[in-house]
Design an enzyme around this catalytic site. Structure first.
Site, short mmCIF file in Angstrom:
data_model
loop_
_atom_site.label_atom_id
_atom_site.label_comp_id
_atom_site.label_asym_id
_atom_site.label_seq_id
_atom_site.Cartn_x
_atom_site.Cartn_y
_atom_site.Cartn_z
N ARG A 58 -47.78 106.93 98.30
CA ARG A 58 -47.39 107.40 97.41
C ARG A 58 -47.01 109.51 97.44
O ARG A 58 -47.23 109.36 98.38
CB ARG A 58 -48.81 107.27 96.80
CG ARG A 58 -49.36 106.44 95.76
CD ARG A 58 -50.40 106.37 95.45
NE ARG A 58 -51.02 104.10 95.20
CZ ARG A 58 -51.79 104.05 95.53
NH1 ARG A 58 -51.71 103.92 97.32
NH2 ARG A 58 -52.62 102.47 95.18
N LYS B 215 -55.70 105.56 97.45
CA LYS B 215 -56.03 106.43 96.51
C LYS B 215 -57.98 105.53 96.76
O LYS B 215 -58.29 104.60 97.50
CB LYS B 215 -56.26 104.91 95.22
CG LYS B 215 -55.04 106.09 94.54
CD LYS B 215 -55.17 105.22 92.94
CE LYS B 215 -53.60 105.98 91.97
NZ LYS B 215 -53.58 105.57 90.79
N HIS C 42 -41.91 108.69 92.67
CA HIS C 42 -42.27 107.37 93.05
C HIS C 42 -41.17 106.40 92.52
O HIS C 42 -41.69 105.75 92.22
CB HIS C 42 -42.87 107.35 91.50
CG HIS C 42 -44.06 106.60 91.00
ND1 HIS C 42 -45.34 107.03 92.65
CD2 HIS C 42 -44.92 105.67 90.35
CE1 HIS C 42 -46.32 105.94 92.23
NE2 HIS C 42 -46.30 105.65 90.69
N ARG D 169 -41.04 104.60 95.81
CA ARG D 169 -42.21 103.79 95.78
C ARG D 169 -41.98 102.38 95.05
O ARG D 169 -42.28 101.27 95.86
CB ARG D 169 -43.34 104.15 95.40
CG ARG D 169 -44.76 103.21 95.82
CD ARG D 169 -45.92 104.10 94.61
NE ARG D 169 -47.29 103.00 94.63
CZ ARG D 169 -48.31 102.64 95.60
NH1 ARG D 169 -48.49 103.15 97.64
NH2 ARG D 169 -48.94 102.01 94.93
N HIS E 113 -52.40 98.70 96.46
CA HIS E 113 -53.21 97.93 95.09
C HIS E 113 -54.61 97.43 94.92
O HIS E 113 -54.89 96.20 95.41
CB HIS E 113 -51.64 97.27 94.31
CG HIS E 113 -50.49 97.88 93.74
ND1 HIS E 113 -49.95 96.98 93.14
CD2 HIS E 113 -50.48 99.40 93.55
CE1 HIS E 113 -48.78 98.54 92.47
NE2 HIS E 113 -49.22 99.81 92.77
N TYR F 231 -43.48 94.31 88.85
CA TYR F 231 -41.92 94.25 90.01
C TYR F 231 -41.91 92.71 89.89
O TYR F 231 -40.02 92.42 89.96
CB TYR F 231 -42.28 94.43 91.39
CG TYR F 231 -42.92 95.90 91.22
CD1 TYR F 231 -41.84 96.41 91.54
CD2 TYR F 231 -44.58 96.32 91.30
CE1 TYR F 231 -42.22 98.04 91.16
CE2 TYR F 231 -44.76 97.50 91.89
CZ TYR F 231 -43.79 98.72 91.84
OH TYR F 231 -43.85 99.69 91.62
#
Length: 307
Positions: free
Chosen positions: A141, A165, A234, A237, A260, A269
């Site tokens: 990210r 995150k 992004h 990524r 994730h 995806y």
């Protein structure tokens, strides 16, 4: 509201960016409530919030943006209940309208290879190529790349320790090309950064490079090096994730690499991969091309009848 934001920053350890987002969303609600003649948080009802959601929708916000607003409101009322400043949480049963999920943009493999193989024109371009190689190599990210410290990358082991995150740390492999780019950048970095600076990527002034600078430099790189589409962090990524999934088919592994929490986030995806397969099918399968062939035959038959 101020106390709630401080609670998010100090007790929940949310990032400044997340705290700012919560504050903007709640301020927007507060302004709307005052305009409706309802300035007290404890007096807000579910009916009020449904009207507010309708107002956001009319203003053009997507379902995803409205869901983010509602999430902030729910969290805020949880805090108000804890502090005994409200008697219920009116946002609990409110849902955002559904909107079509926009698939992320992905760069073509050959074009990315061409862009990343372009020769840097100056020392800062050496840094830029290193950043973009690392982002594409490991699926980072923007915030993860900017916060990366020099001691977090093990060039001998070919891996990087990344804080994602929620402060979660994950260990990621770093590809050969990215390692070569880091080796070229480190001597230049040493000449720019003071000894006490921990950041791997620094600006011309020697301090940690900002998110905005990374975005601007990637956009510039695409223009200078002849990209067919506008580049943004992004996209690199997304391209990493899509290309990995196309090659491996291992959704769970891609989820781990991306960091994730929910595999449903990674499953977007698979839709990208299916779109690619569908295009190949439409272009290649004789039955998929039946309509075009039939239209062509009908057109020729019409011309022959006229003749």
């Amino acid at each position: 509201m101020t106390a709630f934001i401080q609670h998010l920053a100090s007790e929940k350890r949310h990032s400044p960016r997340t705290c700012d987002s919560y504050q903007r969303d709640l301020q927007r609600l507060a302004i709307w409530l005052v305009e409706q003649g309802n300035p007290e948080w404890r007096n807000v009802s579910g009916y009020d919030l449904r009207r507010y959601v309708a107002n956001l929708s009319r203003a053009g916000l997507s379902g995803r943006s409205i869901a983010r607003h509602l999430s902030a409101i729910r969290r805020f009322y949880q805090y108000l209940l804890r502090e005994r400043l409200a008697t219920d949480n009116p946002a609990l049963d409110i849902r955002a309208p559904k909107s079509s999920r926009r698939l992320p943009g992905v760069a073509d493999v050959d074009q990315l290879n061409s862009l990343l193989d372009a020769v840097p024109g100056d020392p800062l371009e050496v840094r830029d190529r290193c950043m973009f190689e690392l982002m594409y190599s490991s699926g980072l990210r923007l915030a993860e790349l900017a916060s990366l410290d020099i001691d977090a990358v093990d060039c001998h082991g070919g891996e990087a320790r990344v804080v994602g995150k929620g402060g979660k740390t994950r260990l990621l492999p770093v590809g050969r090309k990215a390692l070569e780019a880091i080796a070229q950048w480190l001597p230049i970095r040493a000449a720019l950064a003071p000894e006490a600076e921990p950041a791997l990527f620094v600006s011309r002034r020697g301090d940690r490079i900002s998110h905005r600078s990374i975005q601007a430099r990637l956009s510039r790189w695409g223009v200078v090096k002849g990209a067919d589409q506008k580049l943004h962090p992004h996209m690199l990524r997304h391209s990493f994730a899509s290309h990995m999934l196309e090659s491996s088919g291992d959704l769970r592994a891609v989820q781990e690499l991306l960091g994730h929490a929910d595999i449903a986030t990674t499953q977007v995806y698979t839709h990208l991969d299916f779109q690619h397969l569908a295009r190949v099918y439409d272009q290649s399968h004789p039955r998929a091309r039946r309509r075009k062939s039939r239209d062509y035959n009908e057109q020729n038959a019409g011309q022959e009848g006229t003749t």
